[in-house]
Scaffold this motif. Structure first.
Motif, PDB file in Angstrom:
ATOM      1  N   ASP A   1      14.903 -17.077   0.598  1.00  0.00           N
ATOM      2  CA  ASP A   1      13.760 -17.295  -0.299  1.00  0.00           C
ATOM      3  C   ASP A   1      13.845 -16.453  -1.569  1.00  0.00           C
ATOM      4  OD1 ASP A   1      13.342 -14.831   0.893  1.00  0.00           O
ATOM      5  OD2 ASP A   1      11.218 -15.169   1.298  1.00  0.00           O
ATOM      6  N   ALA A   2      15.038 -16.042  -1.940  1.00  0.00           N
ATOM      7  CA  ALA A   2      15.231 -15.173  -3.100  1.00  0.00           C
ATOM      8  C   ALA A   2      14.776 -15.843  -4.391  1.00  0.00           C
ATOM      9  CB  ALA A   2      16.702 -14.787  -3.217  1.00  0.00           C
ATOM     10  N   ILE A   3      14.525 -15.011  -5.389  1.00  0.00           N
ATOM     11  CA  ILE A   3      14.146 -15.476  -6.724  1.00  0.00           C
ATOM     12  C   ILE A   3      15.142 -14.903  -7.724  1.00  0.00           C
ATOM     13  CG2 ILE A   3      12.390 -15.378  -8.541  1.00  0.00           C
ATOM     14  CD1 ILE A   3      10.311 -15.086  -6.247  1.00  0.00           C
ATOM     15  N   ASN A   4      15.670 -15.779  -8.579  1.00  0.00           N
ATOM     16  CA  ASN A   4      16.552 -15.367  -9.666  1.00  0.00           C
ATOM     17  C   ASN A   4      15.875 -15.798 -10.958  1.00  0.00           C
ATOM     18  OD1 ASN A   4      18.565 -15.442 -11.774  1.00  0.00           O
ATOM     19  ND2 ASN A   4      20.127 -15.270 -10.190  1.00  0.00           N
ATOM     20  N   HIS A   5      15.477 -14.819 -11.762  1.00  0.00           N
ATOM     21  CA  HIS A   5      14.770 -15.126 -13.006  1.00  0.00           C
ATOM     22  C   HIS A   5      15.580 -14.604 -14.191  1.00  0.00           C
ATOM     23  CE1 HIS A   5      10.868 -14.869 -15.581  1.00  0.00           C
ATOM     24  NE2 HIS A   5      11.690 -15.816 -15.989  1.00  0.00           N
TER      25      HIS A   5
ATOM     26  N   PHE B   1      15.342 -10.370  -5.111  1.00  0.00           N
ATOM     27  CA  PHE B   1      14.841 -10.698  -6.441  1.00  0.00           C
ATOM     28  C   PHE B   1      15.834 -10.212  -7.486  1.00  0.00           C
ATOM     29  CE2 PHE B   1      12.469  -9.493 -10.263  1.00  0.00           C
ATOM     30  CZ  PHE B   1      11.843 -10.685 -10.571  1.00  0.00           C
ATOM     31  N   GLN B   2      16.047 -11.032  -8.501  1.00  0.00           N
ATOM     32  CA  GLN B   2      16.927 -10.663  -9.605  1.00  0.00           C
ATOM     33  C   GLN B   2      16.275 -11.087 -10.907  1.00  0.00           C
ATOM     34  OE1 GLN B   2      20.737 -12.588  -9.546  1.00  0.00           O
ATOM     35  NE2 GLN B   2      21.326 -11.798 -11.544  1.00  0.00           N
ATOM     36  N   ARG B   3      16.304 -10.207 -11.883  1.00  0.00           N
ATOM     37  CA  ARG B   3      15.826 -10.563 -13.219  1.00  0.00           C
ATOM     38  C   ARG B   3      16.885 -10.136 -14.217  1.00  0.00           C
ATOM     39  NH1 ARG B   3      10.232  -9.039 -13.923  1.00  0.00           N
ATOM     40  NH2 ARG B   3       9.783 -11.166 -13.299  1.00  0.00           N
ATOM     41  N   GLY B   4      17.227 -11.046 -15.133  1.00  0.00           N
ATOM     42  CA  GLY B   4      18.244 -10.759 -16.135  1.00  0.00           C
ATOM     43  C   GLY B   4      17.728 -10.958 -17.541  1.00  0.00           C
ATOM     44  N   TYR B   5      18.199 -10.104 -18.441  1.00  0.00           N
ATOM     45  CA  TYR B   5      17.826 -10.162 -19.846  1.00  0.00           C
ATOM     46  C   TYR B   5      19.084 -10.267 -20.692  1.00  0.00           C
ATOM     47  CZ  TYR B   5      13.365  -8.402 -18.131  1.00  0.00           C
ATOM     48  OH  TYR B   5      12.182  -8.252 -17.457  1.00  0.00           O
ATOM     49  N   TRP B   6      19.162 -11.312 -21.533  1.00  0.00           N
ATOM     50  CA  TRP B   6      20.278 -11.530 -22.442  1.00  0.00           C
ATOM     51  C   TRP B   6      19.846 -12.571 -23.460  1.00  0.00           C
ATOM     52  CZ3 TRP B   6      21.792 -16.656 -21.683  1.00  0.00           C
ATOM     53  CH2 TRP B   6      21.409 -17.215 -20.466  1.00  0.00           C
ATOM     54  N   ASP B   7      20.613 -12.730 -24.525  1.00  0.00           N
ATOM     55  CA  ASP B   7      20.249 -13.625 -25.619  1.00  0.00           C
ATOM     56  C   ASP B   7      20.874 -15.000 -25.404  1.00  0.00           C
ATOM     57  OD1 ASP B   7      19.598 -14.871 -27.978  1.00  0.00           O
ATOM     58  OD2 ASP B   7      20.747 -13.520 -29.256  1.00  0.00           O
TER      59      ASP B   7
END
Length: 124
Positions: free
Chosen positions: A33-37, A103-109
């Motif tokens: 049930d993981a979340i990748n945002h 849970f994973q959250r990533g920031y990039w352009d």
């Protein structure tokens, strides 16, 4: 993968699988049930199967390489600061519970990524 693997070790394995373009094996690192945002890309992707589909789609669209600049660990969290060979930079936060990514959250352009890989730029 070991159940008691530390977050930093798990993310190092994640990077190796990402660089190999292996959607199936990278998805195995996530809870069901993981979340990748990926904040730049779209709404959160929910569930291991959907995460696998996302990676398969992305790996087929462009050759992506993650070069680790910094990898930190704080309790159940790993923080990855990365760059790619084309100059894109970003960071990711991974919440690891019982040896898997919850849970994973990533920031990039996103616009820079699309331009670098000569991919279509969506109309607004």
């Amino acid at each position: 993968m070991m159940k008691n693997q530390k977050p930093k070790e798990l993310v190092a394995a994640w990077v190796a699988l990402f660089n190999a373009g292996d959607a199936e094996k990278i998805a195995a690192l996530y809870h069901e049930d993981a979340i990748n945002h990926q904040v730049a890309a779209a709404a959160p992707v929910v569930g291991k199967a959907a995460i696998q589909e996302m990676f398969a789609r992305e790996f087929s669209a462009a050759k992506m390489v993650c070069l680790v600049e910094n990898l930190f660990e704080d309790h159940e969290w790993a923080i990855l600061e990365w760059k790619d060979p084309l100059g894109l930079r970003g960071c990711g936060f991974f919440h690891v519970v019982d040896g898997k990514i919850q849970f994973q959250r990533g920031y990039w352009d996103r616009l820079t990524f699309l331009r670098q890989h000569k991919l279509p730029i969506p109309n607004e």
